[in-house]
Design an enzyme around this catalytic site. Structure first.
Site, mmCIF file in Angstrom:
data_model
loop_
_atom_site.group_PDB
_atom_site.id
_atom_site.type_symbol
_atom_site.label_atom_id
_atom_site.label_comp_id
_atom_site.label_asym_id
_atom_site.label_seq_id
_atom_site.Cartn_x
_atom_site.Cartn_y
_atom_site.Cartn_z
ATOM 1 N N ARG A 102 10.403 44.695 -16.138
ATOM 2 C CA ARG A 102 9.463 45.801 -15.906
ATOM 3 C C ARG A 102 9.919 46.550 -14.666
ATOM 4 N NH1 ARG A 102 7.213 43.341 -11.336
ATOM 5 N NH2 ARG A 102 7.111 41.098 -11.577
ATOM 6 N N GLU A 107 14.267 22.707 -9.146
ATOM 7 C CA GLU A 107 15.434 23.415 -8.618
ATOM 8 C C GLU A 107 15.803 22.876 -7.262
ATOM 9 O OE1 GLU A 107 14.838 27.676 -8.221
ATOM 10 O OE2 GLU A 107 15.260 27.943 -10.346
ATOM 11 N N GLU A 115 16.561 38.775 -10.230
ATOM 12 C CA GLU A 115 16.323 38.198 -8.906
ATOM 13 C C GLU A 115 17.278 37.037 -8.648
ATOM 14 O OE1 GLU A 115 11.663 39.185 -8.056
ATOM 15 O OE2 GLU A 115 12.129 37.160 -8.697
ATOM 16 N N LYS A 142 10.955 30.762 -17.300
ATOM 17 C CA LYS A 142 12.083 30.626 -16.378
ATOM 18 C C LYS A 142 13.128 29.620 -16.866
ATOM 19 C CE LYS A 142 9.189 31.530 -12.329
ATOM 20 N NZ LYS A 142 9.417 32.845 -11.759
ATOM 21 N N HIS A 151 5.857 33.057 -0.738
ATOM 22 C CA HIS A 151 6.655 33.519 -1.885
ATOM 23 C C HIS A 151 6.230 34.882 -2.386
ATOM 24 C CE1 HIS A 151 8.149 29.492 -1.747
ATOM 25 N NE2 HIS A 151 7.005 28.973 -2.135
ATOM 26 N N ASN A 162 12.684 40.063 -13.983
ATOM 27 C CA ASN A 162 11.399 40.722 -14.202
ATOM 28 C C ASN A 162 11.643 41.922 -15.099
ATOM 29 O OD1 ASN A 162 9.912 38.905 -12.599
ATOM 30 N ND2 ASN A 162 10.624 39.944 -10.764
ATOM 31 N N GLU A 215 15.271 34.562 -11.731
ATOM 32 C CA GLU A 215 14.483 35.040 -12.866
ATOM 33 C C GLU A 215 14.759 36.528 -13.056
ATOM 34 O OE1 GLU A 215 10.297 35.430 -12.574
ATOM 35 O OE2 GLU A 215 10.310 36.149 -10.518
HETATM 36 P P1 ADP Z 1 7.933 34.313 -9.067
HETATM 37 O O1 ADP Z 1 7.970 34.418 -10.537
HETATM 38 O O2 ADP Z 1 6.664 33.736 -8.580
HETATM 39 O O3 ADP Z 1 8.347 35.581 -8.412
HETATM 40 P P2 ADP Z 1 10.530 33.247 -8.279
HETATM 41 O O4 ADP Z 1 11.272 32.253 -9.072
HETATM 42 O O5 ADP Z 1 11.012 34.641 -8.328
HETATM 43 O O6 ADP Z 1 9.003 33.175 -8.733
HETATM 44 O O7 ADP Z 1 10.475 32.755 -6.774
HETATM 45 C C1 ADP Z 1 9.644 33.371 -5.819
HETATM 46 C C2 ADP Z 1 10.181 33.135 -4.408
HETATM 47 O O8 ADP Z 1 10.306 31.719 -4.109
HETATM 48 C C3 ADP Z 1 11.579 33.662 -4.175
HETATM 49 O O9 ADP Z 1 11.563 35.025 -3.853
HETATM 50 C C4 ADP Z 1 12.073 32.798 -3.035
HETATM 51 O O10 ADP Z 1 11.550 33.225 -1.812
HETATM 52 C C5 ADP Z 1 11.461 31.457 -3.337
HETATM 53 N N1 ADP Z 1 12.409 30.617 -4.100
HETATM 54 C C6 ADP Z 1 12.494 30.571 -5.437
HETATM 55 N N2 ADP Z 1 13.450 29.700 -5.824
HETATM 56 C C7 ADP Z 1 13.981 29.189 -4.701
HETATM 57 C C8 ADP Z 1 15.009 28.208 -4.437
HETATM 58 N N3 ADP Z 1 15.640 27.587 -5.407
HETATM 59 N N4 ADP Z 1 15.300 27.931 -3.150
HETATM 60 C C9 ADP Z 1 14.638 28.537 -2.140
HETATM 61 N N5 ADP Z 1 13.666 29.445 -2.333
HETATM 62 C C10 ADP Z 1 13.326 29.777 -3.594
HETATM 63 P P1 ADP Z 2 7.708 39.239 -8.254
HETATM 64 O O1 ADP Z 2 7.238 38.970 -9.617
HETATM 65 O O2 ADP Z 2 9.163 39.040 -8.153
HETATM 66 O O3 ADP Z 2 6.959 38.553 -7.161
HETATM 67 P P2 ADP Z 2 6.233 41.711 -7.692
HETATM 68 O O4 ADP Z 2 5.920 41.568 -6.281
HETATM 69 O O5 ADP Z 2 6.676 43.020 -8.225
HETATM 70 O O6 ADP Z 2 7.485 40.803 -8.026
HETATM 71 O O7 ADP Z 2 4.963 41.238 -8.520
HETATM 72 C C1 ADP Z 2 4.292 40.016 -8.302
HETATM 73 C C2 ADP Z 2 3.489 39.616 -9.524
HETATM 74 O O8 ADP Z 2 2.183 40.149 -9.494
HETATM 75 C C3 ADP Z 2 4.115 40.077 -10.808
HETATM 76 O O9 ADP Z 2 3.878 39.122 -11.816
HETATM 77 C C4 ADP Z 2 3.383 41.364 -11.099
HETATM 78 O O10 ADP Z 2 3.427 41.670 -12.459
HETATM 79 C C5 ADP Z 2 2.003 41.033 -10.594
HETATM 80 N N1 ADP Z 2 1.327 42.194 -10.039
HETATM 81 C C6 ADP Z 2 1.704 42.881 -8.958
HETATM 82 N N2 ADP Z 2 0.858 43.875 -8.696
HETATM 83 C C7 ADP Z 2 -0.102 43.828 -9.647
HETATM 84 C C8 ADP Z 2 -1.268 44.628 -9.924
HETATM 85 N N3 ADP Z 2 -1.600 45.683 -9.182
HETATM 86 N N4 ADP Z 2 -2.036 44.283 -10.943
HETATM 87 C C9 ADP Z 2 -1.710 43.242 -11.702
HETATM 88 N N5 ADP Z 2 -0.627 42.461 -11.496
HETATM 89 C C10 ADP Z 2 0.186 42.749 -10.494
HETATM 90 MG MG MG Z 3 10.124 36.520 -8.595
#
Ligand code: ADP
Ligand code: ADP
Ligand code: MG
Length: 649
Positions: A296, A200, A274, A116, A234, A294, A292
């Protein structure tokens, strides 16, 4: 186009990819672990290769075995799905080295977005707004805490290698910073083998809005946004597209920023950018920041498919096989509104504890798209994520789509495991969500209401009692038995509460159920349950002693086995039940009579033998519900003893 591809995944996403491959005439190869030998994705694919033990590290993460399987079956490309190896650049390189096509972005593009902190630096250079904060290399705790002071509290500590909400800590004030840092680093080390974090600014009233992008390696288009603000810890719970109250200029600005992000790394295939959005005062062109990317296909991609009419997996296969992007930006439009709800085997009242179990009953509504990797009879094992299905609906307006989601959840009948369906349904009715007033804290603020265990009403309990007695299963020509004024009783346990129901036969498929405080007339006719002369939309499923009434929620009951019950002093021994179907030969008890434990109270003739039914405890006979000559069902109550307190009084 490919002739054959291998899907390096399992569950719903493997099934989803196989469906599109079939549609395009592409043959499919599944891979599977020991735990998945009988899984749906294996049955759906044209070929299936066993790759190892149930733990992901022994199978779905074994890149070399997967590549070997592709080579030996003659597959030309590998679709990684999401999770597992989908964002692993070394796997991409190995796939390409073997002369196969990775259906996804290049290893370099994945690396660029993999961490990230590096991704944020890159995006700043590309002119994409990023969340203000510290994403430098210095990991000295004092330095990080100084950075947090500069940013201003509240701050979010994030693992640079994070994903799935892991390694993230919200810190409200400086005194808590060091502890939060330690625990975030600890979790990051365990989950990702990398303790590094970034700091952040925590955006207040945040909304999570992400943009679907699709690239050909140089140019990219976007397929509009998805709002994923409904989250718990989250993790996304319900997603929708488009985002509620999205102004056209903000949509254009976010779409353009996402395309810049994708083009900056020469992105090929489907990806998601995102953003965290300040939702405190409407959506603004200067109020969104990159979080970030993703690299995929995302779990929630179907909502985008339903509003754009694009099959994203088809695009993935076409672009990976060398086709140009199937549509230009100005050929992409939004039609209607879509929602997705993630259905999991989890115990919501017990803190969303993941559950396992065999899905003895699994039925979905016909008017929703259901992406699922399991069938009735399949098992949710402890090895993988406990997702049962994604329920996806589409309608012309947001209001209509949300009502459709709520209705679809009401008609989702799952037994054999606890699920989060009731929670999702309550969420679909939550007034702020209905208004489109969403932010990532919504679920947390209303958790008590949303996570409560649903309690069956007396009508649902009456239906459960009849189902438990099997009274509606009797053949239509069961004869006089059904017509005789027979009384049955049954004991059920629902949410740890014991329910005793007495059932009187009124006529064919027509009963009165007495629950003590209330009576209901329950009938079965024209293929439906009727309660107090009103047709109701309840369905039932019975498996062994487990019984479920689906009626808005899934209400589960345990039918107390009369055989267990007879010897079970702890249960009180209040009711003498027929241990099996049979003919009552004699009754030796009269109301008001004092009996001692072990006294013979009745004789039941069944299976050509006479069975003595004994009093389980000392007591006074309160009621005698059967007489000699009655034909009774298993579980029918024959004699009721007075409550112990009553007897003492
Ligand atoms: P992940 O890789 O676990 O998906 P993200 O960076 O996408 O991590 O953050 C996951 C969730 O955390 C976001 O969907 C949001 O709800 C919350 N979040 C992330 N960054 C912030 C921020 N700077 N301020 C408020 N909420 C945040
Ligand atoms: P985000 O990464 O923004 O939270 P997703 O909800 O699509 O978005 O996925 C959450 C995380 O869990 C991602 O890192 C994804 O690759 C992983 N993940 C989700 N479902 C599965 C699964 N069925 N098996 C393995 N990993 C998974
Ligand atoms: Mg995310």
């Amino acid at each position: 186009m490919f002739n054959k591809i291998l899907i390096a995944n399992r569950g719903e996403i493997a099934c989803r990819v196989i469906e599109t491959a079939r549609k395009l005439g592409v043959a499919t190869v599944a891979v599977y672990s020991d735990a998945d030998a009988g899984a749906k994705h294996v049955a759906m694919a044209d070929q299936a290769v066993h790759i190892g033990g149930p733990a992901p590290k022994d199978s779905y993460l074994k890149g070399d075995l997967i590549i070997e399987a592709a080579l030996s079956t003659g597959a030309q490309g590998i679709h990684p799905g999401y999770g597992f190896l989908s964002e692993n650049p070394k796997f991409v390189e190995a796939v390409e080295k073997a002369g196969l096509t990775f259906i996804g972005p290049s290893a370099d593009a994945i690396r660029a977005m993999g961490l990230k902190d590096a991704a944020k630096k890159l995006m700043e250079e590309a002119g994409v707004p990023v969340v203000p904060g510290y994403h430098g290399e210095n990991q000295d705790p004092e330095h990080l805490s100084g950075a947090a002071d500069m940013i201003g509290y509240p701050v979010l500590i994030k693992a640079v290698a994070g994903g799935g909400g892991k390694g993230m800590r919200l810190v409200e004030n400086p005194a808590d910073f060091m502890d939060a840092l330690q625990s975030a680093q600890g979790e990051a080390t365990t989950a990702f083998g990398n303790p590094d974090v970034l700091i952040e600014k925590y955006i207040l009233q945040p909304r999570h809005i992400e943009v679907q992008v699709f690239g050909d390696g140089e140019k990219a288009v976007h397929l509009f946004e998805r709002d994923c603000s409904l989250q718990r810890r989250h993790q996304k719970v319900i997603e929708e597209a488009p985002a509620p109250d999205m102004p056209a200029d903000v949509r254009a600005a976010m779409g353009a920023a996402a395309v810049r992000a994708a083009e900056a790394i020469g992105y090929k295939g489907a990806g998601t950018v995102e953003f965290i959005v300040d939702g405190s005062d409407g959506l603004r062109t200067d109020g969104f920041w990159f979080m970030e990317m993703n690299t995929r296909l995302q779990v929630e991609h179907p909502v985008t498919e339903l509003i754009t009419g694009v099959d994203l997996v088809e695009w993935q296969l076409r672009v990976a096989s060398g086709d140009p992007l199937p549509k230009k930006q100005d050929e992409l439009t939004i039609t209607g509104h879509a929602f997705e709800a993630r259905i999991y085997a989890e115990d919501v009242p017990k803190g969303f504890l993941p559950a396992t179990g065999t899905l003895t009953h699994l039925e979905f509504p016909a008017d929703a798209r259901v992406d699922s990797g399991v069938r009735a009879g399949d098992t949710i094992s402890p090895w993988y994520d406990p997702m049962i299905a994604k329920l996806i609906v589409h309608a012309p307006s947001r209001g209509a789509a949300l009502r459709k989601l709520e209705r679809a959840l009401r008609w989702t009948d799952i037994a054999g495991s606890v699920t989060n369906v009731s929670f999702l349904r309550l969420l679909a009715e939550q007034p702020d969500f209905v208004k489109g007033d969403v932010d990532t804290g919504l679920i947390g603020r209303h958790l008590d209401t949303l996570a409560a265990a649903p309690v069956a009403c007396t009508k649902a309990r009456s239906i459960a009692a009849l189902t438990a007695l099997g009274l509606m299963d009797l053949p239509k020509d069961a004869g006089f038995v059904l017509w005789s004024p027979l009384t049955h009783a049954v004991s059920l346990v629902h949410n740890e509460e014991e329910i005793v129901a007495k059932v009187t036969v009124n006529g064919r498929y027509d009963y009165v159920v007495d629950l003590g405080e209330i009576q209901h007339r329950v009938q079965w006719r024209d293929g439906s349950w009727w309660v107090d002369a009103t047709r109701v939309q309840a369905r039932t499923a019975r498996h062994g002693q487990d019984l479920t009434v689906f009626w808005g929620n899934a209400y589960s009951f345990e039918v107390i086995d009369p055989l267990d019950r007879a010897g079970d002093d702890a249960a009180g021994g209040n009711v003498i039940l027929a241990p099996m179907p049979g003919l009552v030969k004699s009754i030796f008890a009269k109301p008001g009579q004092t009996v001692a434990a072990g006294d013979r109270l009745a004789i039941l003739e069944a299976m050509k033998m006479e069975h003595s039914l004994l009093a389980a405890r000392d007591g006074v006979v309160a009621e005698v519900l059967a007489s000699a000559g009655d034909q009774v069902q298993e579980g029918a109550a024959l004699i009721v003893l007075a409550e112990e307190e009553d007897a003492a009084a």
